[in-house]
Design a protein around this motif. Structure first.
Motif, mmCIF file in Angstrom:
data_model
loop_
_atom_site.group_PDB
_atom_site.id
_atom_site.type_symbol
_atom_site.label_atom_id
_atom_site.label_comp_id
_atom_site.label_asym_id
_atom_site.label_seq_id
_atom_site.Cartn_x
_atom_site.Cartn_y
_atom_site.Cartn_z
ATOM 1 N N ALA A 107 87.653 10.285 136.595
ATOM 2 C CA ALA A 107 88.475 9.867 135.456
ATOM 3 C C ALA A 107 87.609 9.155 134.429
ATOM 4 O O ALA A 107 87.798 9.321 133.216
ATOM 5 C CB ALA A 107 89.603 8.952 135.925
ATOM 6 N N ALA A 108 86.636 8.377 134.898
ATOM 7 C CA ALA A 108 85.766 7.649 133.972
ATOM 8 C C ALA A 108 85.044 8.624 133.050
ATOM 9 O O ALA A 108 84.985 8.415 131.827
ATOM 10 C CB ALA A 108 84.765 6.806 134.754
ATOM 11 N N ASN A 177 98.368 4.310 131.769
ATOM 12 C CA ASN A 177 97.912 4.526 133.141
ATOM 13 C C ASN A 177 99.135 4.489 134.061
ATOM 14 O O ASN A 177 99.718 3.441 134.275
ATOM 15 C CB ASN A 177 96.894 3.422 133.488
ATOM 16 C CG ASN A 177 96.524 3.372 134.943
ATOM 17 O OD1 ASN A 177 96.335 2.296 135.498
ATOM 18 N ND2 ASN A 177 96.405 4.517 135.569
ATOM 19 N N ASN A 181 97.259 0.601 137.544
ATOM 20 C CA ASN A 181 96.336 -0.341 138.163
ATOM 21 C C ASN A 181 96.195 -1.459 137.134
ATOM 22 O O ASN A 181 95.750 -1.178 136.018
ATOM 23 C CB ASN A 181 94.986 0.334 138.414
ATOM 24 C CG ASN A 181 93.898 -0.648 138.829
ATOM 25 O OD1 ASN A 181 94.174 -1.788 139.167
ATOM 26 N ND2 ASN A 181 92.649 -0.190 138.798
ATOM 27 N N ASP A 215 96.040 8.423 131.859
ATOM 28 C CA ASP A 215 95.047 8.227 132.920
ATOM 29 C C ASP A 215 95.802 8.166 134.255
ATOM 30 O O ASP A 215 96.539 7.224 134.508
ATOM 31 C CB ASP A 215 94.307 6.905 132.627
ATOM 32 C CG ASP A 215 93.234 6.607 133.647
ATOM 33 O OD1 ASP A 215 92.733 7.541 134.293
ATOM 34 O OD2 ASP A 215 92.882 5.408 133.799
ATOM 35 N N TYR A 218 96.210 7.858 140.153
ATOM 36 C CA TYR A 218 97.090 7.476 141.278
ATOM 37 C C TYR A 218 98.364 8.321 141.318
ATOM 38 O O TYR A 218 99.334 7.940 141.967
ATOM 39 C CB TYR A 218 97.466 5.984 141.161
ATOM 40 C CG TYR A 218 96.259 5.083 141.125
ATOM 41 C CD1 TYR A 218 95.618 4.694 142.296
ATOM 42 C CD2 TYR A 218 95.721 4.650 139.910
ATOM 43 C CE1 TYR A 218 94.489 3.887 142.266
ATOM 44 C CE2 TYR A 218 94.599 3.844 139.865
ATOM 45 C CZ TYR A 218 93.988 3.469 141.049
ATOM 46 O OH TYR A 218 92.862 2.668 141.014
ATOM 47 N N SER A 243 91.939 12.410 138.358
ATOM 48 C CA SER A 243 90.763 12.227 139.208
ATOM 49 C C SER A 243 91.170 12.415 140.660
ATOM 50 O O SER A 243 92.306 12.136 141.034
ATOM 51 C CB SER A 243 90.235 10.813 139.003
ATOM 52 O OG SER A 243 89.441 10.425 140.090
ATOM 53 N N SER A 245 89.471 10.775 142.937
ATOM 54 C CA SER A 245 88.875 9.597 143.593
ATOM 55 C C SER A 245 89.834 8.937 144.564
ATOM 56 O O SER A 245 89.436 8.505 145.649
ATOM 57 C CB SER A 245 88.463 8.567 142.547
ATOM 58 O OG SER A 245 87.381 9.029 141.789
ATOM 59 N N LYS A 246 91.090 8.817 144.169
ATOM 60 C CA LYS A 246 92.060 8.113 145.002
ATOM 61 C C LYS A 246 92.949 9.111 145.739
ATOM 62 O O LYS A 246 93.267 8.919 146.900
ATOM 63 C CB LYS A 246 92.943 7.194 144.151
ATOM 64 C CG LYS A 246 92.203 6.436 143.056
ATOM 65 C CD LYS A 246 91.321 5.321 143.559
ATOM 66 C CE LYS A 246 90.444 4.784 142.437
ATOM 67 N NZ LYS A 246 89.892 3.477 142.659
ATOM 68 N N ARG A 254 82.703 11.862 142.391
ATOM 69 C CA ARG A 254 82.826 11.931 140.939
ATOM 70 C C ARG A 254 83.417 13.262 140.471
ATOM 71 O O ARG A 254 82.745 14.053 139.812
ATOM 72 C CB ARG A 254 81.457 11.689 140.261
ATOM 73 C CG ARG A 254 80.657 10.546 140.786
ATOM 74 C CD ARG A 254 81.391 9.224 140.760
ATOM 75 N NE ARG A 254 81.904 8.884 139.472
ATOM 76 C CZ ARG A 254 83.164 8.432 139.275
ATOM 77 N NH1 ARG A 254 84.008 8.282 140.276
ATOM 78 N NH2 ARG A 254 83.567 8.162 138.062
HETATM 79 N N1 PLP Z 1 91.383 4.656 135.736
HETATM 80 C C1 PLP Z 1 91.946 3.767 136.582
HETATM 81 C C2 PLP Z 1 93.260 3.191 136.231
HETATM 82 C C3 PLP Z 1 91.283 3.375 137.747
HETATM 83 O O1 PLP Z 1 91.857 2.483 138.550
HETATM 84 C C4 PLP Z 1 90.011 3.937 138.031
HETATM 85 C C5 PLP Z 1 89.262 3.527 139.210
HETATM 86 O O2 PLP Z 1 89.584 2.617 139.925
HETATM 87 C C6 PLP Z 1 89.486 4.875 137.128
HETATM 88 C C7 PLP Z 1 90.193 5.208 135.992
HETATM 89 C C8 PLP Z 1 88.153 5.504 137.358
HETATM 90 O O3 PLP Z 1 88.292 6.486 138.336
HETATM 91 P P1 PLP Z 1 87.127 7.499 138.713
HETATM 92 O O4 PLP Z 1 86.552 7.022 140.007
HETATM 93 O O5 PLP Z 1 87.818 8.804 138.896
HETATM 94 O O6 PLP Z 1 86.164 7.524 137.616
#
Ligand code: PLP
Length: 396
Positions: A107-108, A177, A181, A215, A218, A243, A245-246, A254
Motif C-alpha cells: 500500500a505504501a 482508510n 488504523n 487505502d 484491512y 495491500s 500485507s495484512k 511488499r
Molecule cells: N495504510 C495503512 C492504514 C496501514 O496501516 C499500513 C501499514 O500498517 C499501510 C498503509 C502500509 O501498508 P503496506 O505494508 O502494504 O505498505
C-alpha cells in the motif's frame, strides 16, 4: 547537516512506534521476553494461508525462471492483473479490466505512486484524524501539504460536517482508510454516499477534481458480520489502494495493487501517470514472484477468527477495568482514551508495568493510545494483571 531539510524533519520525527518496539526488546532483555507485553507494532501474528507456501513452490517448480524473476510491464504481469480484476468483479460487481489494475510495492508503494502522479508542490491532501501517520511522509515526498481534519471523538466516523470548509483550490486528493488504523472504525455506505455528495459540490466550486484515495489494507479484517462497502460504487473519483500485507500476512513481501476505475475524471491522464510513477520512483514493478503468488491465491484468506478472539478479550477486559475504548469493527487495533490528558504520561506509566502501547499523537489524535492486538492470545491473557495494576492507578 548534509541531508536535505525535508529529510532532517522526517528523521527527527521518525517512527515513535519503532522506537517503542526497540524499547520493548531492551526491556525483554532485562525482565524476560515472557514478561513484556508488546502492543506496539501492526505486524500480523496469524500465519499466511497454506495456499501461499504451495503457490511459491508451485511457481518455482513449474514456471520458466526467467519469467518468474524477470522484468515485466511496469503495471505488473497481465495474467495477475486479470486475476485481480476478475476477483474484484466477482466480489463487488465491478467491471474492472486488466488496465485498471496496477500491481504495487504494498500500500505504501501504491500511495506514493498516486501522490507522485497527482501532486505539484504546495498541493493539499486532506485526511481525517485519526490516520496512519506515514501519510505525512508520503505527501511530503512530493512537497504536498497534508491537511488534517480533527477526529470526531464521539463516533470516530468521518467528520463530514466540516469537510467542505477544508476543500480549497489547492486540494488535489483526500485519503480515506477503511477499516481505519488506528480506531478500528468502518465507514458505512451511507457515509460514503454523503462523502460523494460533498465532494461533487466542492468540485464544482473549485473547478477541478478531488480524488479520493481509498487505502484498504484491512478490507477483509472485519468483525461481527460487517462488510466494507466497495468505495468505487459510492465515490466517483476514487482510486483503491490495496495491500496483501495484512489480509494475507505478507508485509515483508511488499505486494499490493491499485484499482483505477475508468469512471474517474481524466482517467486517460491519471492511469498512465501512475504507471510511469511506479517506474520513476524506482520501484519499477511490484516484486515478481509475489505477483505470481497473488495470481494463484487471489481468493485466499487469513484466519480472522484469531484476531476476533483477541479483540473481544482485550476490549472486554479493558472496558471492565474502567478504560474507555472504541469498539473496533475492523483492522487489529484497540483505540483507548488516555485516563490523563497527556497520553505520553499514560504510555510511560504503562511501561512501568511492562506494557508497550503507542501514543496516538502521531495519528493526529492526542489524548488516545493505540494497542495492536495482532499478538498471541496467550500474551493478551498474561498481560491482563498488568493492565489491572495500571487501571488501579487511575480508577482505584
Ligand atoms: N495504510 C495503512 C492504514 C496501514 O496501516 C499500513 C501499514 O500498517 C499501510 C498503509 C502500509 O501498508 P503496506 O505494508 O502494504 O505498505
Amino acid at each position: 547537516m548534509v541531508i536535505s531539510k525535508n529529510m532532517e524533519n522526517l528523521v527527527a520525527n521518525s517512527s515513535v512506534i519503532r522506537r517503542l518496539f526497540e524499547e520493548g526488546v531492551e526491556l525483554a532483555a532485562v525482565v524476560g521476553k515472557e514478561n513484556v507485553y508488546d502492543y506496539s507494532l501492526g505486524n500480523p501474528s496469524v500465519a499466511p494461508p497454506e495456499a501461499v507456501k504451495k503457490a511459491v513452490y508451485h511457481i518455482l517448480e513449474s514456471r520458466d525462471p526467467n519469467f518468474v524473476h524477470g522484468y515485466m510491464n511496469n503495471s505488473g504481469y497481465e495474467e495477475v492483473r486479470d486475476a485481480v480484476a476478475a476477483s474484484l468483479n466477482r466480489r463487488f460487481a465491478t467491471d474492472f479490466v486488466r488496465d485498471n489494475i496496477i500491481m504495487t510495492v504494498g500500500a505504501a508503494g501504491g500511495l506514493n505512486c498516486i501522490l507522485r502522479a497527482l501532486l505539484d508542490p504546495g498541493d493539499e491532501v486532506i485526511c481525517f484524524a485519526p490516520f496512519f501517520g506515514e501519510y505525512r511522509s508520503y505527501v511530503s515526498n512530493f512537497a504536498g501539504t497534508l491537511v488534517m481534519i480533527p477526529a470526531d471523538t464521539e463516533t470516530f466516523q468521518l467528520n463530514l460536517d466540516v469537510l467542505d470548509g477544508y476543500i480549497t483550490e489547492k486540494t488535489k486528493a483526500l485519503i480515506i482508510n477503511n477499516p481505519n488504523n488506528p480506531s478500528g472504525a468502518v465507514y458505512s455506505a451511507q457515509t460514503l454516499d454523503r462523502l460523494q455528495a460533498i465532494i461533487e459540490k466542492a468540485q464544482e466550486r473549485i473547478g477541478h477534481p478531488v480524488y479520493v484515495i481509498s487505502d484498504e489494507p484491512y478490507r477483509e479484517l472485519v468483525y461481527d458480520g460487517l462488510t466494507v462497502p466497495f468505495m468505487t460504487k459510492h465515490v466517483k473519483n476514487c482510486i483503491v489502494c490495496y495491500s496483501f500485507s495484512k489480509s494475507l500476512s505478507l508485509p515483508g513481501e511488499r505486494i499490493g495493487y491499485l484499482a483505477i476505475p475508468g469512471q474517474i475524471d481524466a482517467y486517460d491522464e491519471v492511469q498512465p501517470a501512475i504507471v510511469v510513477a511506479n517506474r520513476c520512483l524506482g520501484y519499477v514493478n511490484a516484486p515478481s514472484l509475489f505477483q505470481l503468488v497473488i495470481g494463484e491465491c487471489i481468493d485466499a484468506e487469513v484466519d480472522v477468527e484469531t484476531y476476533d478472539r483477541n479483540r473481544i478479550l482485550l476490549y472486554n477486559s479493558l472496558t471492565e477495568m474502567g478504560f474507555q475504548c472504541v469498539k473496533p469493527q475492523g483492522a487489529f487495533y484497540l483505540f483507548v482514551k488516555s485516563p490523563v490528558a497527556d497520553e505520553n504520561e499514560f504510555v510511560e506509566a504503562a511501561k512501568k508495568h511492562n506494557l508497550i502501547i503507542v501514543s496516538a499523537k502521531s495519528f493526529g489524535c492526542p489524548g488516545y493510545v493505540r494497542l495492536a492486538y495482532c499478538v498471541s492470545y496467550d500474551m493478551i491473557q498474561r498481560s491482563i494483571p498488568a493492565f489491572k495494576a495500571l487501571a488501579q492507578e487511575y480508577f482505584g
